[in-house]
Write a protein that holds these residues in place. Sequence first.
Motif, PDB file in Angstrom:
ATOM      1  N   PRO A 137      25.267   0.877 -28.485  1.00 27.04           N
ATOM      2  CA  PRO A 137      24.006   0.200 -28.685  1.00 27.04           C
ATOM      3  C   PRO A 137      22.757   1.213 -28.455  1.00 27.04           C
ATOM      4  CG  PRO A 137      24.792  -0.490 -26.689  1.00 27.04           C
ATOM      5  CD  PRO A 137      26.019   0.212 -27.291  1.00 27.04           C
ATOM      6  N   THR A 138      21.790   0.714 -28.835  1.00 31.07           N
ATOM      7  CA  THR A 138      20.158   1.506 -28.597  1.00 31.07           C
ATOM      8  C   THR A 138      19.778   0.988 -27.486  1.00 31.07           C
ATOM      9  OG1 THR A 138      19.393   0.198 -30.290  1.00 31.07           O
ATOM     10  CG2 THR A 138      20.343   2.512 -30.983  1.00 31.07           C
ATOM     11  N   SER A 139      19.859  -0.036 -26.993  1.00 33.77           N
ATOM     12  CA  SER A 139      19.426  -0.775 -25.672  1.00 33.77           C
ATOM     13  C   SER A 139      20.416  -1.566 -25.307  1.00 33.77           C
ATOM     14  CB  SER A 139      17.935  -1.460 -26.164  1.00 33.77           C
ATOM     15  OG  SER A 139      18.227  -2.623 -26.904  1.00 33.77           O
ATOM     16  N   SER A 140      20.078  -2.260 -24.075  1.00 32.53           N
ATOM     17  CA  SER A 140      21.001  -3.120 -23.348  1.00 32.53           C
ATOM     18  C   SER A 140      20.306  -4.140 -22.273  1.00 32.53           C
ATOM     19  CB  SER A 140      21.948  -2.489 -22.560  1.00 32.53           C
ATOM     20  OG  SER A 140      21.461  -1.941 -21.334  1.00 32.53           O
ATOM     21  N   PRO A 141      20.556  -5.294 -21.903  1.00 34.33           N
ATOM     22  CA  PRO A 141      19.869  -5.931 -21.083  1.00 34.33           C
ATOM     23  C   PRO A 141      19.371  -5.196 -19.948  1.00 34.33           C
ATOM     24  CG  PRO A 141      21.817  -7.487 -22.090  1.00 34.33           C
ATOM     25  CD  PRO A 141      21.817  -5.752 -22.471  1.00 34.33           C
ATOM     26  N   LEU A 142      20.437  -4.368 -19.502  1.00 32.60           N
ATOM     27  CA  LEU A 142      19.862  -3.668 -18.183  1.00 32.60           C
ATOM     28  C   LEU A 142      18.811  -2.555 -18.561  1.00 32.60           C
ATOM     29  CD1 LEU A 142      20.645  -2.637 -15.543  1.00 32.60           C
ATOM     30  CD2 LEU A 142      21.988  -1.136 -16.078  1.00 32.60           C
ATOM     31  N   SER A 143      18.768  -2.172 -19.781  1.00 33.89           N
ATOM     32  CA  SER A 143      17.734  -0.965 -19.915  1.00 33.89           C
ATOM     33  C   SER A 143      16.406  -1.698 -20.347  1.00 33.89           C
ATOM     34  CB  SER A 143      18.378  -0.135 -21.292  1.00 33.89           C
ATOM     35  OG  SER A 143      18.150  -0.750 -22.389  1.00 33.89           O
ATOM     36  N   THR A 144      16.575  -3.008 -20.637  1.00 35.56           N
ATOM     37  CA  THR A 144      15.510  -3.750 -20.732  1.00 35.56           C
ATOM     38  C   THR A 144      14.851  -4.363 -19.578  1.00 35.56           C
ATOM     39  OG1 THR A 144      16.205  -4.734 -22.961  1.00 35.56           O
ATOM     40  CG2 THR A 144      14.592  -6.225 -21.855  1.00 35.56           C
ATOM     41  N   GLN A 145      15.902  -4.640 -18.333  1.00 33.22           N
ATOM     42  CA  GLN A 145      15.142  -4.834 -17.184  1.00 33.22           C
ATOM     43  C   GLN A 145      14.639  -3.850 -16.392  1.00 33.22           C
ATOM     44  OE1 GLN A 145      15.289  -7.999 -15.604  1.00 33.22           O
ATOM     45  NE2 GLN A 145      14.029  -6.854 -14.523  1.00 33.22           N
ATOM     46  N   ILE A 146      15.301  -2.569 -16.617  1.00 23.29           N
ATOM     47  CA  ILE A 146      14.886  -1.313 -15.831  1.00 23.29           C
ATOM     48  C   ILE A 146      13.255  -0.892 -16.675  1.00 23.29           C
ATOM     49  CG2 ILE A 146      14.983   1.112 -15.799  1.00 23.29           C
ATOM     50  CD1 ILE A 146      18.051   0.724 -15.302  1.00 23.29           C
ATOM     51  N   SER A 147      13.496  -1.100 -17.913  1.00 27.56           N
ATOM     52  CA  SER A 147      12.016  -0.860 -18.700  1.00 27.56           C
ATOM     53  C   SER A 147      10.912  -2.019 -17.956  1.00 27.56           C
ATOM     54  CB  SER A 147      12.242  -0.927 -20.234  1.00 27.56           C
ATOM     55  OG  SER A 147      10.934  -1.096 -20.819  1.00 27.56           O
ATOM     56  N   LYS A 148      11.329  -3.091 -17.854  1.00 32.23           N
ATOM     57  CA  LYS A 148      10.099  -4.275 -17.392  1.00 32.23           C
ATOM     58  C   LYS A 148       9.752  -3.684 -16.087  1.00 32.23           C
ATOM     59  CE  LYS A 148      11.932  -8.132 -19.984  1.00 32.23           C
ATOM     60  NZ  LYS A 148      12.347  -9.519 -19.926  1.00 32.23           N
ATOM     61  N   ASP A 149      10.823  -3.262 -15.042  1.00 33.06           N
ATOM     62  CA  ASP A 149      10.491  -2.876 -13.724  1.00 33.06           C
ATOM     63  C   ASP A 149       9.591  -1.673 -13.631  1.00 33.06           C
ATOM     64  OD1 ASP A 149      12.071  -5.120 -13.138  1.00 33.06           O
ATOM     65  OD2 ASP A 149      13.740  -3.999 -12.452  1.00 33.06           O
ATOM     66  N   LEU A 150      10.079  -0.703 -14.639  1.00 29.58           N
ATOM     67  CA  LEU A 150       9.145   0.608 -14.493  1.00 29.58           C
ATOM     68  C   LEU A 150       7.745   0.339 -14.829  1.00 29.58           C
ATOM     69  CD1 LEU A 150      11.823   3.030 -16.148  1.00 29.58           C
ATOM     70  CD2 LEU A 150      10.746   3.183 -13.731  1.00 29.58           C
ATOM     71  N   LYS A 151       7.464  -0.469 -16.000  1.00 24.70           N
ATOM     72  CA  LYS A 151       6.316  -0.791 -16.538  1.00 24.70           C
ATOM     73  C   LYS A 151       5.349  -1.654 -15.310  1.00 24.70           C
ATOM     74  CE  LYS A 151       7.271  -1.152 -21.315  1.00 24.70           C
ATOM     75  NZ  LYS A 151       7.642  -1.718 -22.686  1.00 24.70           N
ATOM     76  N   LYS A 152       6.118  -2.485 -14.697  1.00 31.25           N
ATOM     77  CA  LYS A 152       5.509  -3.183 -13.451  1.00 31.25           C
ATOM     78  C   LYS A 152       4.868  -2.337 -12.443  1.00 31.25           C
ATOM     79  CE  LYS A 152       6.345  -7.187 -10.577  1.00 31.25           C
ATOM     80  NZ  LYS A 152       7.295  -8.050 -10.090  1.00 31.25           N
ATOM     81  N   ALA A 153       5.714  -1.239 -12.376  1.00 26.47           N
ATOM     82  CA  ALA A 153       5.492  -0.204 -11.350  1.00 26.47           C
ATOM     83  C   ALA A 153       4.470   0.834 -11.948  1.00 26.47           C
ATOM     84  CB  ALA A 153       6.819   0.601 -10.909  1.00 26.47           C
ATOM     85  N   GLY A 154       3.929   0.584 -13.087  1.00 24.48           N
ATOM     86  CA  GLY A 154       2.826   1.417 -13.745  1.00 24.48           C
ATOM     87  C   GLY A 154       3.255   2.303 -14.637  1.00 24.48           C
TER      88      GLY A 154
END
Length: 194
Positions: free
Chosen positions: A145-162
Amino acid sequence: MTTPIPTAPDLPRCDWCGSEPIYQKYHDLEWGVPEWDGRALWEKLILDGFQAGLSWITILKKRDNFRAAFEGFDPERIATWGEPQVNRLLQDKGIIRHRGKIEATITNAQAYLDLGGADAFRDMMWAYVDSKPLNGRYKTQSEVPTSSPLSTQISKDLKKAGFKFCGPTIVYAWMEACGLFNNHLVSCHRHDQV
């Protein structure tokens, strides 16, 4: 004493690395190897952000230029940069001259430091996989795959951190490159080694 990793043109490899020697060397020696250095994890995330819309080999061929232009990817130094440094980098033909990605690097350095720096960033990222690489065990490149539920969660968490330029696809590619996912195809000579 460690056994040297074989790198020969005729070894079975993941399809994506093709036949270009620089790509094969990167595949054989770096891609998918677990990265435990927090500063190096951050650098690789930045480079994957620069890759957005481009091929990885473009970034790979310019990686040394990036390291020179960004002063060794020193987050403490980059976090203090402003418009003069952005303008300097926009004139640097050795890198990808994209204002948004350059400015995101400065923002990401600040966010990285706000999280606590190298050890905190490493611990945060590896906690997502319980400090053990996930093993895809894919047989063909089309299965990966090119993304996963885990990469989506990490992305959200990183964006939340700025952080910026860290969408789910970028994060997934970064996780593969840094060995959080072992996505070497099972037929690849590196699958069992990493």
